[in-house]
Design a protein around this motif. Structure first.
Motif, PDB file in Angstrom:
ATOM      1  N   PHE A  20      17.965  -3.249  -5.190  1.00  0.00           N
ATOM      2  CA  PHE A  20      17.208  -3.449  -5.045  1.00  0.00           C
ATOM      3  C   PHE A  20      16.505  -4.227  -6.770  1.00  0.00           C
ATOM      4  O   PHE A  20      16.461  -2.845  -7.627  1.00  0.00           O
ATOM      5  CB  PHE A  20      15.845  -2.056  -4.998  1.00  0.00           C
ATOM      6  N   ILE A  21      16.319  -4.640  -7.514  1.00  0.00           N
ATOM      7  CA  ILE A  21      16.577  -5.143  -8.569  1.00  0.00           C
ATOM      8  C   ILE A  21      14.909  -4.923  -8.918  1.00  0.00           C
ATOM      9  O   ILE A  21      14.464  -6.434  -8.681  1.00  0.00           O
ATOM     10  CB  ILE A  21      17.453  -6.613  -9.049  1.00  0.00           C
ATOM     11  N   PHE A  22      13.905  -4.319  -9.705  1.00  0.00           N
ATOM     12  CA  PHE A  22      12.574  -4.939  -9.582  1.00  0.00           C
ATOM     13  C   PHE A  22      12.262  -6.075 -10.405  1.00  0.00           C
ATOM     14  O   PHE A  22      13.034  -7.179 -11.271  1.00  0.00           O
ATOM     15  CB  PHE A  22      11.735  -3.863 -10.328  1.00  0.00           C
ATOM     16  N   SER A  23      11.149  -6.384 -10.619  1.00  0.00           N
ATOM     17  CA  SER A  23      10.874  -8.067 -11.450  1.00  0.00           C
ATOM     18  C   SER A  23      10.422  -6.813 -13.016  1.00  0.00           C
ATOM     19  O   SER A  23       9.850  -6.315 -12.832  1.00  0.00           O
ATOM     20  CB  SER A  23       9.832  -8.525 -10.286  1.00  0.00           C
ATOM     21  N   ARG A  24      10.269  -8.126 -13.581  1.00  0.00           N
ATOM     22  CA  ARG A  24      10.080  -8.483 -14.804  1.00  0.00           C
ATOM     23  C   ARG A  24       8.143  -9.103 -15.074  1.00  0.00           C
ATOM     24  O   ARG A  24       8.380  -9.419 -14.608  1.00  0.00           O
ATOM     25  CB  ARG A  24      11.077  -8.314 -16.044  1.00  0.00           C
ATOM     26  N   PRO A  25       8.184  -8.289 -15.672  1.00  0.00           N
ATOM     27  CA  PRO A  25       7.938  -7.531 -16.659  1.00  0.00           C
ATOM     28  C   PRO A  25       7.377  -6.504 -16.227  1.00  0.00           C
ATOM     29  O   PRO A  25       6.794  -5.309 -17.022  1.00  0.00           O
ATOM     30  CB  PRO A  25       7.030  -7.128 -18.436  1.00  0.00           C
ATOM     31  N   CYS A  26       6.444  -6.211 -14.804  1.00  0.00           N
ATOM     32  CA  CYS A  26       5.360  -5.588 -14.158  1.00  0.00           C
ATOM     33  C   CYS A  26       6.224  -5.039 -13.157  1.00  0.00           C
ATOM     34  O   CYS A  26       6.357  -5.423 -12.133  1.00  0.00           O
ATOM     35  CB  CYS A  26       4.492  -6.186 -13.825  1.00  0.00           C
ATOM     36  N   SER A  27       7.112  -3.856 -13.055  1.00  0.00           N
ATOM     37  CA  SER A  27       8.052  -3.660 -12.226  1.00  0.00           C
ATOM     38  C   SER A  27       6.604  -2.385 -11.061  1.00  0.00           C
ATOM     39  O   SER A  27       7.148  -2.294  -9.927  1.00  0.00           O
ATOM     40  CB  SER A  27       8.425  -1.863 -12.708  1.00  0.00           C
ATOM     41  N   PRO A  28       5.462  -1.822 -11.636  1.00  0.00           N
ATOM     42  CA  PRO A  28       4.807  -1.041 -10.400  1.00  0.00           C
ATOM     43  C   PRO A  28       4.051  -2.576  -9.229  1.00  0.00           C
ATOM     44  O   PRO A  28       3.708  -1.713  -8.016  1.00  0.00           O
ATOM     45  CB  PRO A  28       3.805  -1.045 -11.465  1.00  0.00           C
ATOM     46  N   CYS A  29       4.284  -3.777  -9.877  1.00  0.00           N
ATOM     47  CA  CYS A  29       2.880  -5.021  -9.187  1.00  0.00           C
ATOM     48  C   CYS A  29       3.921  -5.735  -8.420  1.00  0.00           C
ATOM     49  O   CYS A  29       4.289  -6.077  -7.217  1.00  0.00           O
ATOM     50  CB  CYS A  29       3.044  -5.993 -10.408  1.00  0.00           C
ATOM     51  N   ASN A  30       5.420  -5.111  -8.444  1.00  0.00           N
ATOM     52  CA  ASN A  30       6.278  -5.594  -7.260  1.00  0.00           C
ATOM     53  C   ASN A  30       6.461  -5.472  -5.691  1.00  0.00           C
ATOM     54  O   ASN A  30       6.019  -4.365  -5.163  1.00  0.00           O
ATOM     55  CB  ASN A  30       7.492  -5.204  -7.566  1.00  0.00           C
ATOM     56  N   LYS A  31       5.611  -6.316  -5.519  1.00  0.00           N
ATOM     57  CA  LYS A  31       4.969  -6.578  -3.880  1.00  0.00           C
ATOM     58  C   LYS A  31       6.247  -6.196  -2.760  1.00  0.00           C
ATOM     59  O   LYS A  31       6.289  -5.457  -1.780  1.00  0.00           O
ATOM     60  CB  LYS A  31       4.744  -7.913  -3.071  1.00  0.00           C
ATOM     61  N   ASN A  32       7.172  -6.249  -3.544  1.00  0.00           N
ATOM     62  CA  ASN A  32       9.053  -5.495  -2.353  1.00  0.00           C
ATOM     63  C   ASN A  32       8.830  -4.050  -2.032  1.00  0.00           C
ATOM     64  O   ASN A  32       9.208  -3.619  -1.104  1.00  0.00           O
ATOM     65  CB  ASN A  32       9.649  -6.360  -2.680  1.00  0.00           C
ATOM     66  N   ILE A  33       7.659  -3.252  -3.286  1.00  0.00           N
ATOM     67  CA  ILE A  33       8.060  -1.802  -3.072  1.00  0.00           C
ATOM     68  C   ILE A  33       7.567  -1.057  -1.750  1.00  0.00           C
ATOM     69  O   ILE A  33       8.575  -0.632  -0.880  1.00  0.00           O
ATOM     70  CB  ILE A  33       7.501  -1.016  -3.882  1.00  0.00           C
ATOM     71  N   PRO A  34       6.817  -1.802  -0.662  1.00  0.00           N
ATOM     72  CA  PRO A  34       6.575  -1.170   0.267  1.00  0.00           C
ATOM     73  C   PRO A  34       7.487  -1.230   1.491  1.00  0.00           C
ATOM     74  O   PRO A  34       8.163  -0.426   2.517  1.00  0.00           O
ATOM     75  CB  PRO A  34       4.848  -1.816   1.143  1.00  0.00           C
ATOM     76  N   TYR A  35       8.427  -2.336   1.211  1.00  0.00           N
ATOM     77  CA  TYR A  35       9.228  -3.344   2.410  1.00  0.00           C
ATOM     78  C   TYR A  35      10.316  -2.525   2.007  1.00  0.00           C
ATOM     79  O   TYR A  35      11.422  -1.383   2.542  1.00  0.00           O
ATOM     80  CB  TYR A  35       9.769  -4.496   2.125  1.00  0.00           C
ATOM     81  N   TRP A  36      10.693  -1.826   0.543  1.00  0.00           N
ATOM     82  CA  TRP A  36      11.566  -0.872   0.120  1.00  0.00           C
ATOM     83  C   TRP A  36      11.882   0.361   0.608  1.00  0.00           C
ATOM     84  O   TRP A  36      13.172   1.098   0.666  1.00  0.00           O
ATOM     85  CB  TRP A  36      12.575  -1.440  -1.150  1.00  0.00           C
ATOM     86  N   ASN A  37      10.662   0.201   0.494  1.00  0.00           N
ATOM     87  CA  ASN A  37      10.394   1.854   0.652  1.00  0.00           C
ATOM     88  C   ASN A  37      10.951   2.179   2.113  1.00  0.00           C
ATOM     89  O   ASN A  37      11.333   3.549   2.854  1.00  0.00           O
ATOM     90  CB  ASN A  37       8.935   1.936   0.546  1.00  0.00           C
ATOM     91  N   LYS A  38      10.261   1.471   2.967  1.00  0.00           N
ATOM     92  CA  LYS A  38      10.446   0.924   4.419  1.00  0.00           C
ATOM     93  C   LYS A  38      12.096   1.326   5.289  1.00  0.00           C
ATOM     94  O   LYS A  38      12.740   2.107   6.056  1.00  0.00           O
ATOM     95  CB  LYS A  38       9.749   0.305   5.083  1.00  0.00           C
ATOM     96  N   ILE A  39      12.856   0.738   4.299  1.00  0.00           N
ATOM     97  CA  ILE A  39      14.397   0.120   4.288  1.00  0.00           C
ATOM     98  C   ILE A  39      15.299   1.825   3.958  1.00  0.00           C
ATOM     99  O   ILE A  39      15.863   2.092   4.282  1.00  0.00           O
ATOM    100  CB  ILE A  39      14.775  -0.755   3.413  1.00  0.00           C
TER     101      ILE A  39
END
Length: 131
Positions: A20-39
């Motif tokens: 999982f490569i986070f977006s830049r420059p705002c890692s916490p804004c990444n909308k994939n986090i809930p999906y990545w956490n579920k996976i």
């Protein structure tokens, strides 16, 4: 957030690798986090997960303290070299499923529920095929 390093041999293990490569420059804004956490929670122990934050150590540490992730995060030793070698040209998150020298799933940008299900099912199939 320790001194662990990822090498090519780490990705060649028997377990599938999710990157999982986070977006830049705002890692916490990444909308994939809930999906990545579920996976991460569903396949825990069956695949190795690498969250890669494209920033400096301080920002990555602060991010890890604020966010409850179901997987470890890493930062590249040489951020500019990593961006160049991985050909990262867009400020979008990336999801990659890799197993035995082959990419089984890649998504540049946002995931959805169907993508999450596809990734989980593919990991299960890969594990079934390797036994």
């Amino acid at each position: 957030m320790d001194t662990s390093k990822i090498t090519a041999s780490d990705l060649s293990k028997d377990q599938p690798a999710l990157i999982f490569i986070f977006s830049r420059p705002c890692s916490p804004c990444n909308k994939n986090i809930p999906y990545w956490n579920k996976i991460g929670k569903i396949i825990e122990g069956r695949a190795t997960i690498y969250g890669i934050v494209l920033s400096d150590l301080t920002e990555a540490y602060n991010f890890s303290e604020r966010t409850q992730l179901a997987f470890p995060i890493y930062i590249p030793n040489d951020l500019n070299q990593f961006i160049k070698e991985m050909k990262i040209k867009f400020n979008l998150p990336q999801t990659i499923l890799y197993h035995r020298n082959k990419v089984y799933f890649t998504q540049l940008g946002l995931l959805n529920g169907d993508d999450t299900t596809d990734i989980i099912n593919t990991v299960k199939k890969l594990l079934g095929a390797s036994q």
